[in-house]
Design an enzyme around this catalytic site. Structure first.
Site, short mmCIF file in Angstrom:
data_model
loop_
_atom_site.label_atom_id
_atom_site.label_comp_id
_atom_site.label_asym_id
_atom_site.label_seq_id
_atom_site.Cartn_x
_atom_site.Cartn_y
_atom_site.Cartn_z
N TYR A 1 -11.59 12.08 11.93
CA TYR A 1 -12.38 11.45 10.99
C TYR A 1 -13.31 12.71 10.48
CZ TYR A 1 -11.34 6.76 12.28
OH TYR A 1 -9.47 5.38 11.89
N ASP B 1 -7.92 -4.67 15.04
CA ASP B 1 -7.53 -2.79 14.72
C ASP B 1 -6.78 -3.33 13.26
OD1 ASP B 1 -7.73 -0.09 14.77
OD2 ASP B 1 -5.61 -0.65 14.96
N ASP C 1 -0.19 1.08 14.13
CA ASP C 1 0.80 2.63 14.73
C ASP C 1 0.78 2.23 16.07
OD1 ASP C 1 -2.32 2.96 16.47
OD2 ASP C 1 -2.85 2.56 13.96
N GLN D 1 1.21 -1.56 0.13
CA GLN D 1 -0.06 -0.15 -0.22
C GLN D 1 0.87 1.06 -0.03
OE1 GLN D 1 -1.69 -0.26 3.35
NE2 GLN D 1 -0.28 -1.19 5.10
N CYS E 1 -1.78 -13.07 10.63
CA CYS E 1 -2.21 -13.19 11.58
C CYS E 1 -3.21 -14.34 12.25
CB CYS E 1 -2.48 -11.97 12.71
SG CYS E 1 -4.62 -11.24 11.42
N TYR F 1 -10.12 7.29 19.56
CA TYR F 1 -10.38 6.29 19.19
C TYR F 1 -9.67 5.40 19.63
CZ TYR F 1 -9.17 2.30 15.72
OH TYR F 1 -9.68 1.43 14.59
#
Length: 355
Positions: A351, A276, A189, A136, A256, A165
């Site tokens: 957001y 997440d 993050d 990405q 995962c 968040y």
């Protein structure tokens, strides 16, 4: 306008304004559908004047000009048009609305869509980080309001302002993580890991998928995301991404799915699983969307490693996506074991929407 428009009268009233600018005119007339007039200057700037019979008059201006003098010239032109329209129609103008200029092709891209398809302009003033990983595009942009913002393939993920968040996906301060076993799926993050480590857990395992063969959407799940965040998102992640192992945590750069299957086979159980990886898909066709298939798989595997009284936290999506959120809730009734669930709505600053 409050009334139908005399398209020819509007055109004739506004023509002199553009002609004064030395602009070349081309007019298209569609009898019952009004007029389209284009005005072009020698420098490449142009204006479109669209007059609809039902009373809507649109003026669009485009120019390769971002200095203050150019903006003043545009404002002066619009002022003249507005004044002429008021002279022509007196009290019959229902509404006059000017939209800010959209700046295209600049070094800094300020425009990002919300989950429900609205366009938001951010106060971005600096490109902090811009790299392509094998999976990405990774951008970290600086906002005057929100600090550094992590954006993955055009999707706003998290800003330094967005502690709300992280707190929500951890249970909004209602959970006691002291001495607990915690599994984080995704979270590249570092925000969730950083906040949980403060709460003295027994061990936090964060699994970062290294090859995204499941998801066809942006996700904060590769090593380059971690590298960018530990350098430019330190208000979010602190120092937890500096090393992949700490006193009470470990970060696994692995897919995962096999990790969850391995833990389930070994009988390893967690007090908390925090997913997440990705938001609830916007698609409302869960039987046809690979992301829905991925979410169902993650849910089932997570239940197999969750203690009987354990809790599973995950993100939803924009509150306006009612159909998609309802479909997600329906998936919870299809798991191999019965579950109870609750939901919470929070305002995530960057957001610019309730989530």
């Amino acid at each position: 306008l409050n009334l139908t428009a005399d398209c020819n009268a509007v055109l004739k009233a506004l023509q002199p304004i553009f002609q004064e600018q030395g602009m070349t005119e081309t007019v298209h007339n569609w009898e019952d559908h009004g007029y389209l007039a284009t005005y072009i200057q020698k420098n490449g700037s142009f204006a479109n004047l669209r007059i609809h019979p039902h009373g809507l008059v649109l003026v669009d201006l485009q120019s390769y000009n971002d200095h203050s003098k150019g903006r003043e010239e545009v404002d002066q032109l619009l002022n003249k048009i507005e004044e002429r329209m008021k002279e022509l129609f007196h009290g019959n103008i229902k509404r006059v609305k000017r939209l800010p200029a959209i700046l295209r092709g600049g070094v800094i891209d300020r425009y990002w869509p919300t989950a429900d398809g609205r366009l938001v302009e951010y106060d971005i003033d600096e490109v902090v980080y811009d790299e392509d990983s094998p999976f990405q595009n990774i951008k970290i942009l600086h906002s005057k309001q929100f600090g550094n913002i992590l954006i993955l393939s055009g999707d706003v993920n998290l800003a330094e302002s967005d502690l709300a968040y992280t707190q929500a996906i951890m249970g909004s301060g209602k959970e006691d993580y002291t001495g607990k076993e915690v599994l984080i799926l995704g979270g590249g993050d570092g925000g969730i890991l950083y906040e949980i480590v403060k709460l003295k857990p027994k061990m936090v395992t964060m699994v970062e998928i290294s090859f995204d063969k499941w998801l066809m959407v942006p996700s904060n799940i590769d090593q380059m995301v971690i590298d960018g965040c530990k350098k430019y998102m330190r208000k979010t992640c602190g120092d937890v991404l500096d090393n992949l192992k700490g006193e009470c945590y470990q970060v696994l750069i692995e897919d995962c799915i096999p990790v969850l299957k391995r833990y389930a086979k070994e009988g390893r159980m967690f007090d908390y699983v925090i997913n997440d990886l990705t938001a609830v898909p916007i698609s409302t066709s869960p039987e046809e969307d690979s992301t829905w298939e991925f979410l169902r798989l993650i849910l089932d595997l997570s239940m197999k490693v969750l203690k009987q009284d354990g809790k599973y936290f995950t993100q939803g999506n924009c509150i306006n996506l009612t159909d998609a959120l309802t479909l997600y809730e329906e998936q919870l009734s299809r798991l191999y074991c019965p579950v109870e669930f609750s939901k919470e709505t929070v305002c995530v600053p960057s957001y610019m929407e309730l989530y």
